[in-house]
Design an enzyme around this catalytic site. Structure first.
Site, PDB file in Angstrom:
ATOM      1  CG  ASP A  45      -3.199  -4.073  -1.401  1.00  0.00           C
ATOM      2  OD1 ASP A  45      -2.511  -4.106  -0.367  1.00  0.00           O
ATOM      3  OD2 ASP A  45      -2.752  -3.686  -2.505  1.00  0.00           O
TER       4      ASP A  45
ATOM      5  NE  ARG B 120      -0.769  -2.144   3.913  1.00  0.00           N
ATOM      6  CZ  ARG B 120      -0.857  -2.682   2.694  1.00  0.00           C
ATOM      7  NH1 ARG B 120      -1.993  -2.605   1.995  1.00  0.00           N
ATOM      8  NH2 ARG B 120       0.170  -3.310   2.176  1.00  0.00           N
TER       9      ARG B 120
END
Ligand SMILES: Cc1cc2nc3c(=O)[nH]c(=O)nc-3n(C[C@H](O)[C@H](O)[C@H](O)COP(=O)(O)OP(=O)(O)OC[C@H]3O[C@@H](n4cnc5c(N)ncnc54)[C@H](O)[C@@H]3O)c2cc1C
Length: 302
Positions: free
Chosen positions: A130, A180
């Protein structure tokens, strides 16, 4: 203004302690976090898989202060791959570098990331790093690139609110890294991040258009119907198949949209966070949408 206050409160340790002990806030947080244990996440993952959604499991936690806590987090991530395999879940893992000790000891953190990425590769699976606040952007990208030179079962996240992101996308694509794409969830200064939502959205679309033709399997992570429509239109216009990328959304948000994308034949992955350290994640979700705050306050005063 409200977003900035809520993001600031997400860093408040006292409020975190109070909220995590308070039965009501725990109950409201369950809308976004299915539970505090891996068992709870697995149950939510099973239900998502049954509905046709793939998942990404995330053990909540940021900024650990001891080596022991960093190593404990690494062990938990390694165990998640075994559990995903034994439960035959269609899912991968997302993790945060500060939880693995990025602020404490870069070498310790990198060794854990490599161990986790190699474990993902052994399982034929995938782990995503992340992206946290901007003080970590450069270190995250460099660490991901170094580890990916040894095993490619790992990808990362790019935030469209950052002015630097186009260069980062191009560098990661050159290294064949899966990305992402998100808008970004932290409070950032205007010299490094676009203050206007319209610019963040325009950059999201521009970055999506750079990413999708690369032939690498990327994720477009948003609940914004306009970003989703722009992605669908662009992919169709370029002849990019629905199986060549995926949409991603957060657990508990826009289930209706998740289902309608599935019906149209797109791939959709749900990000399922779990763990006791849910407070900062929960506050960022409140910051994204004032209606969530109203829901929380209505429950609080009831
Ligand atoms: C799978 C996934 C992984 C992510 N990983 C990261 C990461 O690594 N780093 C990072 O900085 N950020 C991450 N984010 C968060 C992201 O940056 C945004 O903060 C978040 O997705 C909200 O932006 P949006 O694109 O949905 O658009 P917005 O413009 O914020 O919202 C568009 C619409 O979506 C709906 N919506 C959005 N948020 C909510 C909510 N909380 N509750 C209810 N409805 C909502 C509303 O209908 C809203 O009008 C991730 C998001 C997803 C979906």
């Amino acid at each position: 203004m409200l977003r900035a206050i809520l993001i600031k409160l997400s860093e408040n340790k006292r409020l975190a302690q109070w909220s995590m002990k308070n039965a009501l806030s725990r109950r409201v947080a369950q809308r976004f976090v299915p539970g505090e244990t891996l068992d709870a996440a697995v149950a939510a993952a099973r239900a998502s898989n049954a509905a046709g959604l793939t998942v990404s499991l995330d053990l909540l936690g940021e900024n650990v202060y001891t080596r022991e806590a960093a190593l404990r987090a690494a062990e938990s991530y390694l165990a998640m791959f075994d559990r995903i395999a034994t439960e035959k879940l269609n899912g991968n893992v997302s993790m945060k570098l500060t939880q693995l000790g990025l602020d404490l000891d870069l070498q310790l953190c990198e060794a854990s990331v490599l161990r986790i990425a190699e474990c993902a590769a052994r399982h034929g699976n995938f782990v995503r790093v992340d992206m946290e606040g901007s003080p970590y952007t450069q270190r995250t990208i460099e660490l991901v690139q170094r580890v990916r030179a040894r095993t490619d079962a790992m990808g990362t996240v790019i935030q469209s609110y950052l002015r630097r992101s186009e260069k980062d996308v191009r560098d990661l694509l050159a290294a064949q890294c899966r990305i992402r794409l998100v808008k970004g969830a932290y409070k950032e200064p205007a010299d490094i991040a676009f203050p206007a939502k319209s610019d963040v959205d325009a950059n999201f679309v521009a970055l999506m258009k750079i990413m999708l033709p690369s032939g690498i399997y990327h994720a477009i992570a948003t609940h914004d119907p306009r970003m989703i429509q722009a992605t669908k239109d662009f992919a169709a216009s370029q002849g990019i198949g629905k199986d060549k990328f995926e949409f991603q959304m957060l657990y508990g948000i826009r289930g209706d949209l998740q289902r309608s994308l599935l019906k149209e034949g797109y791939r959709v992955r749900v990000y399922i966070p779990f763990g006791t350290d849910w407070y900062p994640y929960f506050m960022r979700r409140l910051a994204e949408r004032p209606a969530n705050l109203t829901f929380f306050l209505r429950n609080l005063f009831r």
